[in-house]
Design a protein around this motif. Structure first.
Motif, PDB file in Angstrom:
ATOM      1  N   SER A 157       0.837  -1.205   0.000  1.00 22.48           N
ATOM      2  CA  SER A 157       0.000   0.000   0.000  1.00 22.48           C
ATOM      3  C   SER A 157       0.872   1.256   0.000  1.00 22.48           C
ATOM      4  CB  SER A 157      -0.905   0.009   1.233  1.00 22.48           C
ATOM      5  OG  SER A 157      -1.401   1.299   1.497  1.00 22.48           O
ATOM      6  N   PRO A 158       0.679   2.154  -0.952  1.00 25.13           N
ATOM      7  CA  PRO A 158       1.449   3.407  -0.921  1.00 25.13           C
ATOM      8  C   PRO A 158       1.131   4.249   0.305  1.00 25.13           C
ATOM      9  CG  PRO A 158      -0.206   3.449  -2.674  1.00 25.13           C
ATOM     10  CD  PRO A 158      -0.179   2.058  -2.149  1.00 25.13           C
ATOM     11  N   GLU A 159      -0.108   4.182   0.762  1.00 26.41           N
ATOM     12  CA  GLU A 159      -0.478   4.968   1.945  1.00 26.41           C
ATOM     13  C   GLU A 159       0.228   4.436   3.187  1.00 26.41           C
ATOM     14  OE1 GLU A 159      -3.258   5.570  -1.235  1.00 26.41           O
ATOM     15  OE2 GLU A 159      -2.680   3.693  -0.224  1.00 26.41           O
ATOM     16  N   ASP A 160       0.292   3.107   3.339  1.00 27.28           N
ATOM     17  CA  ASP A 160       1.003   2.540   4.484  1.00 27.28           C
ATOM     18  C   ASP A 160       2.481   2.879   4.432  1.00 27.28           C
ATOM     19  OD1 ASP A 160      -1.354   1.465   5.373  1.00 27.28           O
ATOM     20  OD2 ASP A 160      -0.928  -0.589   4.676  1.00 27.28           O
ATOM     21  N   THR A 161       3.055   2.872   3.238  1.00 28.30           N
ATOM     22  CA  THR A 161       4.461   3.240   3.084  1.00 28.30           C
ATOM     23  C   THR A 161       4.663   4.701   3.436  1.00 28.30           C
ATOM     24  OG1 THR A 161       4.696   1.614   1.302  1.00 28.30           O
ATOM     25  CG2 THR A 161       6.390   3.315   1.457  1.00 28.30           C
ATOM     26  N   ALA A 162       3.785   5.539   2.940  1.00 30.29           N
ATOM     27  CA  ALA A 162       3.916   6.978   3.177  1.00 30.29           C
ATOM     28  C   ALA A 162       3.842   7.311   4.661  1.00 30.29           C
ATOM     29  CB  ALA A 162       2.835   7.732   2.405  1.00 30.29           C
ATOM     30  N   ARG A 163       3.004   6.589   5.412  1.00 30.01           N
ATOM     31  CA  ARG A 163       2.887   6.879   6.833  1.00 30.01           C
ATOM     32  C   ARG A 163       4.214   6.676   7.566  1.00 30.01           C
ATOM     33  NH1 ARG A 163      -2.630   5.339   6.281  1.00 30.01           N
ATOM     34  NH2 ARG A 163      -2.158   3.105   6.288  1.00 30.01           N
ATOM     35  N   GLY A 164       5.070   5.828   7.042  1.00 29.46           N
ATOM     36  CA  GLY A 164       6.361   5.625   7.671  1.00 29.46           C
ATOM     37  C   GLY A 164       7.399   6.654   7.289  1.00 29.46           C
ATOM     38  N   LEU A 165       7.015   7.623   6.435  1.00 31.57           N
ATOM     39  CA  LEU A 165       7.975   8.617   5.945  1.00 31.57           C
ATOM     40  C   LEU A 165       7.744  10.008   6.520  1.00 31.57           C
ATOM     41  CD1 LEU A 165       8.180   7.497   2.201  1.00 31.57           C
ATOM     42  CD2 LEU A 165       9.881   7.140   3.998  1.00 31.57           C
ATOM     43  N   GLY A 166       6.863  10.124   7.510  1.00 27.65           N
ATOM     44  CA  GLY A 166       6.694  11.387   8.218  1.00 27.65           C
ATOM     45  C   GLY A 166       6.404  12.547   7.290  1.00 27.65           C
ATOM     46  N   ARG A 167       7.269  13.546   7.319  1.00 30.67           N
ATOM     47  CA  ARG A 167       7.048  14.776   6.551  1.00 30.67           C
ATOM     48  C   ARG A 167       7.018  14.539   5.042  1.00 30.67           C
ATOM     49  NH1 ARG A 167      11.430  18.957   7.760  1.00 30.67           N
ATOM     50  NH2 ARG A 167      12.771  17.092   7.726  1.00 30.67           N
ATOM     51  N   THR A 169       4.532  11.287  -6.037  1.00 34.24           N
ATOM     52  CA  THR A 169       5.532  10.874  -7.032  1.00 34.24           C
ATOM     53  C   THR A 169       5.474   9.367  -7.264  1.00 34.24           C
ATOM     54  OG1 THR A 169       7.189  10.799  -5.243  1.00 34.24           O
ATOM     55  CG2 THR A 169       7.060  12.821  -6.566  1.00 34.24           C
ATOM     56  N   VAL A 170       5.919   8.598  -6.289  1.00 37.22           N
ATOM     57  CA  VAL A 170       5.876   7.143  -6.419  1.00 37.22           C
ATOM     58  C   VAL A 170       4.428   6.663  -6.467  1.00 37.22           C
ATOM     59  CG1 VAL A 170       6.473   4.951  -5.323  1.00 37.22           C
ATOM     60  CG2 VAL A 170       8.110   6.854  -5.298  1.00 37.22           C
ATOM     61  N   GLY A 171       3.588   7.213  -5.607  1.00 31.65           N
ATOM     62  CA  GLY A 171       2.185   6.820  -5.609  1.00 31.65           C
ATOM     63  C   GLY A 171       1.513   7.109  -6.939  1.00 31.65           C
ATOM     64  N   THR A 195       2.970   7.145  -9.828  1.00 30.26           N
ATOM     65  CA  THR A 195       3.448   6.131 -10.774  1.00 30.26           C
ATOM     66  C   THR A 195       2.653   4.842 -10.619  1.00 30.26           C
ATOM     67  OG1 THR A 195       5.681   7.079 -10.694  1.00 30.26           O
ATOM     68  CG2 THR A 195       5.466   4.824 -11.516  1.00 30.26           C
ATOM     69  N   ALA A 196       2.420   4.425  -9.381  1.00 31.60           N
ATOM     70  CA  ALA A 196       1.642   3.210  -9.146  1.00 31.60           C
ATOM     71  C   ALA A 196       0.210   3.368  -9.650  1.00 31.60           C
ATOM     72  CB  ALA A 196       1.640   2.875  -7.658  1.00 31.60           C
ATOM     73  N   ARG A 197      -0.362   4.537  -9.478  1.00 25.99           N
ATOM     74  CA  ARG A 197      -1.743   4.759  -9.927  1.00 25.99           C
ATOM     75  C   ARG A 197      -1.858   4.721 -11.444  1.00 25.99           C
ATOM     76  NH1 ARG A 197      -1.404   8.453  -5.684  1.00 25.99           N
ATOM     77  NH2 ARG A 197      -1.095  10.236  -7.098  1.00 25.99           N
ATOM     78  N   GLY A 198      -0.748   4.873 -12.135  1.00 27.57           N
ATOM     79  CA  GLY A 198      -0.770   4.759 -13.596  1.00 27.57           C
ATOM     80  C   GLY A 198      -1.153   3.374 -14.065  1.00 27.57           C
ATOM     81  N   GLY A 199      -0.968   2.368 -13.196  1.00 25.89           N
ATOM     82  CA  GLY A 199      -1.428   1.011 -13.474  1.00 25.89           C
ATOM     83  C   GLY A 199      -0.821   0.389 -14.713  1.00 25.89           C
ATOM     84  N   ASP A 200      -1.547  -0.581 -15.249  1.00 26.05           N
ATOM     85  CA  ASP A 200      -1.044  -1.316 -16.404  1.00 26.05           C
ATOM     86  C   ASP A 200      -0.833  -0.414 -17.612  1.00 26.05           C
ATOM     87  OD1 ASP A 200      -1.076  -3.661 -14.962  1.00 26.05           O
ATOM     88  OD2 ASP A 200      -2.925  -4.435 -15.854  1.00 26.05           O
ATOM     89  N   ARG A 201      -1.650   0.603 -17.776  1.00 27.23           N
ATOM     90  CA  ARG A 201      -1.513   1.466 -18.958  1.00 27.23           C
ATOM     91  C   ARG A 201      -0.177   2.193 -18.942  1.00 27.23           C
ATOM     92  NH1 ARG A 201      -6.059   2.525 -21.911  1.00 27.23           N
ATOM     93  NH2 ARG A 201      -5.348   4.624 -22.443  1.00 27.23           N
ATOM     94  N   LEU A 202       0.244   2.676 -17.798  1.00 25.12           N
ATOM     95  CA  LEU A 202       1.541   3.346 -17.720  1.00 25.12           C
ATOM     96  C   LEU A 202       2.668   2.324 -17.875  1.00 25.12           C
ATOM     97  CD1 LEU A 202       3.257   5.848 -17.307  1.00 25.12           C
ATOM     98  CD2 LEU A 202       3.069   5.509 -14.835  1.00 25.12           C
ATOM     99  N   VAL A 203       2.540   1.172 -17.231  1.00 27.56           N
ATOM    100  CA  VAL A 203       3.568   0.135 -17.370  1.00 27.56           C
ATOM    101  C   VAL A 203       3.729  -0.251 -18.830  1.00 27.56           C
ATOM    102  CG1 VAL A 203       4.137  -2.269 -16.861  1.00 27.56           C
ATOM    103  CG2 VAL A 203       3.310  -0.777 -15.037  1.00 27.56           C
ATOM    104  N   ASP A 204       2.617  -0.460 -19.530  1.00 27.66           N
ATOM    105  CA  ASP A 204       2.688  -0.851 -20.936  1.00 27.66           C
ATOM    106  C   ASP A 204       3.381   0.218 -21.768  1.00 27.66           C
ATOM    107  OD1 ASP A 204       1.280  -3.006 -20.038  1.00 27.66           O
ATOM    108  OD2 ASP A 204      -0.556  -2.562 -21.161  1.00 27.66           O
ATOM    109  N   THR A 205       3.127   1.472 -21.450  1.00 30.59           N
ATOM    110  CA  THR A 205       3.771   2.565 -22.179  1.00 30.59           C
ATOM    111  C   THR A 205       5.269   2.582 -21.924  1.00 30.59           C
ATOM    112  OG1 THR A 205       1.771   3.932 -22.147  1.00 30.59           O
ATOM    113  CG2 THR A 205       3.869   5.083 -22.421  1.00 30.59           C
TER     114      THR A 205
END
Length: 476
Positions: free
Chosen positions: A102-112, A120-122, A124-134
């Motif tokens: 989960s990007p949200e669970d990861t983000a909670r561990g990064l404080g500020r 940024t990273v989140g 990219t993940a939200r781009g899903g298969d369409r972004l990966v395929d591109t």
């Protein structure tokens, strides 16, 4: 070997396997030839230390295999095993950074830096298969043009510049550096941020899994798929020249430029030979495998939940180490990629035991023994690690190349993946998989989109061959 094949594929790495299956799915009679005693290239699993301890010789954690359209569309029947934590980045005297699904669970561990990670990273993940395929088909019409443009604006940056601009905390900068260092490039170089964004995004999008029982099983599944479609596959067949290959309408070489020149140089035009001869290989790796009596005693126990661990400390330390390698030097404290597959797949070792592997980057062709410095980095974050070692095996750059001829000088990426060769692999061309010889193609990691277990180089080469065959048939 008798003729009668429509296509011959030389080399059974992930790209060669996908190329063979793609041709067979199109109704072609396909022959796959592999020089080694087992199929797979970078997808091989062996008992490298003690009986019953299964080590992947190269690739273990395979997010690109789960994301790639070349593989995700095939029902191969392999079982995927996921760790609770996709990747961990230990730090000195502070909690490790944990990259969760989960990007949200990861983000909670990064404080500020929580919001910055999600933006940024989140994204990219939200781009899903369409972004990966591109991103995995960089010379095709984008499936997600707007997302790709936004990604590209950040990806073009050096990882150091991106990390310092996007993030404020040492934790977020460090974990991003660990992701970007998979590029095997100086992190001050352009496009290294793209490697970090892509891999971190995949941790959220598809996870960082392993194949239960070893990566060899993925290769075996692809071979079985080929044979079910009527293809033939043979190991122990070394191709030294095109004269060793049966006549066929299409020949696809899962080889890097150096091997292509050795096999087909007398058939290639002089200009193309010179262009292939200018292809640059990247740093090599020094790899260690261990059989352990128990799990690694990480100072932060949460690291034991991750199959992938990035060792190297802060952004500054990792960037310095990778810059040293780029200068042809061996860093005293290198970036070390550690994989503990038993975290997700206990079947890799006898009950209660563990397998572990790690490598660091070294100059191409290095003969240095990096055992001490790699184990020192592990001990730094896991005091007492050496007490668990039952057996170890080491592979320097020469041993890596002996295992797989495509690993020239220990370069497991099939060539430097810097800006100059990101699109121009192996030469600058609108169809880089094709050679000037009709019916002869290159389908290795030395073609776009480059390294990784995704099979896209193989799929693109095979599809190009099929299009050209169809065009020739229409003209006839």
């Amino acid at each position: 070997m008798a003729d009668g094949f429509d296509a011959v594929v030389v080399g059974s790495g992930p790209n060669g396997l996908v190329a063979a299956v793609t041709m067979a799915e199109a109704g072609r009679r396909v022959l796959l030839l592999e020089a080694a005693g087992t199929f797979g290239g970078g997808l091989r699993t062996e008992e490298l230390t003690l009986p019953g301890f299964l080590h992947d010789v190269c690739a273990t954690v395979l997010p690109l295999a789960r994301a790639s359209p070349a593989l995700r569309e095939m029902d191969l029947g392999v079982e995927w095993a996921y760790p609770d934590v996709q990747a961990a980045h230990p730090l000195d005297k502070r909690p490790a950074v944990l990259v969760r699904r989960s990007p949200e669970d990861t983000a909670r561990g990064l404080g500020r830096d929580a919001a910055a990670w999600l933006a940024t990273v989140g994204a990219t993940a939200r781009g899903g298969d369409r972004l990966v395929d591109t991103l995995l088909a960089p010379l095709s019409v984008p499936r997600a043009p707007l997302r790709a443009a936004r990604f590209g604006a950040l990806a073009a940056l050096p990882a150091t510049a991106f990390a310092r601009t996007a993030f404020r905390t040492a934790e977020a900068r460090a974990v991003f550096a660990g992701m970007a260092a998979h590029s095997m490039l100086d992190l001050r170089a352009p496009i290294t941020a793209g490697y970090g964004l892509m891999l971190a995004g995949l941790a959220h999008h598809v996870g960082w899994p392993v194949v239960r029982g070893g990566s060899q099983r993925l290769a075996g599944a692809l071979v079985r798929r080929l044979e079910a479609l009527g293809g033939e596959a043979h190991t122990g067949h070394t191709v030294r020249s095109l004269g060793d290959v049966p006549q066929a309408g299409s020949i696809l070489l899962d080889l890097t430029p150096r091997q292509v020149l050795a096999v087909a140089g007398d058939r290639l035009p002089a200009l193309y030979r010179r262009r292939l001869g200018r292809f640059r290989y990247g740093p090599g790796v020094f790899k260690l495998d261990w059989a352990l009596s128990g799990p690694v005693p990480w100072a932060d126990p949460a690291v034991g939940e991750a199959a992938t661990v990035h060792l190297g400390g802060t952004l500054e330390e990792i960037a310095h180490g990778e810059a040293e390698v780029a200068r042809g030097r061996h860093p005293e404290r290198p970036y070390v990629l550690v994989v503990q597959p038993c975290v997700a797949d206990p079947s890799r070792a006898p009950e209660g035991r563990h397998v572990l592997w790690a490598y660091c980057h070294v100059p191409n062709g290095s003969t240095a023994d990096m055992t001490e410095v790699i184990e020192a980095q592990i001990e730094r974050f896991a005091p007492g690690f050496r007490d668990l070692v039952l057996a170890r095996g080491a592979m320097d750059t020469a041993a890596m190349q002996a295992h797989n001829a495509n690993y020239v000088g220990g370069d497991i990426g099939g060539g430097a993946g810097d800006l100059g060769q990101f699109f121009g692999r192996p030469v600058h061309s609108p169809a880089p998989w094709a050679t000037p010889v009709p019916g002869l193609y290159i389908c290795s990691a030395s073609t776009p989109p480059g390294p990784g277990v995704h099979g896209m180089g193989g799929r693109e080469a095979a599809r190009l061959a099929l299009r050209r065959e169809a065009r020739a048939a229409w003209r006839a």
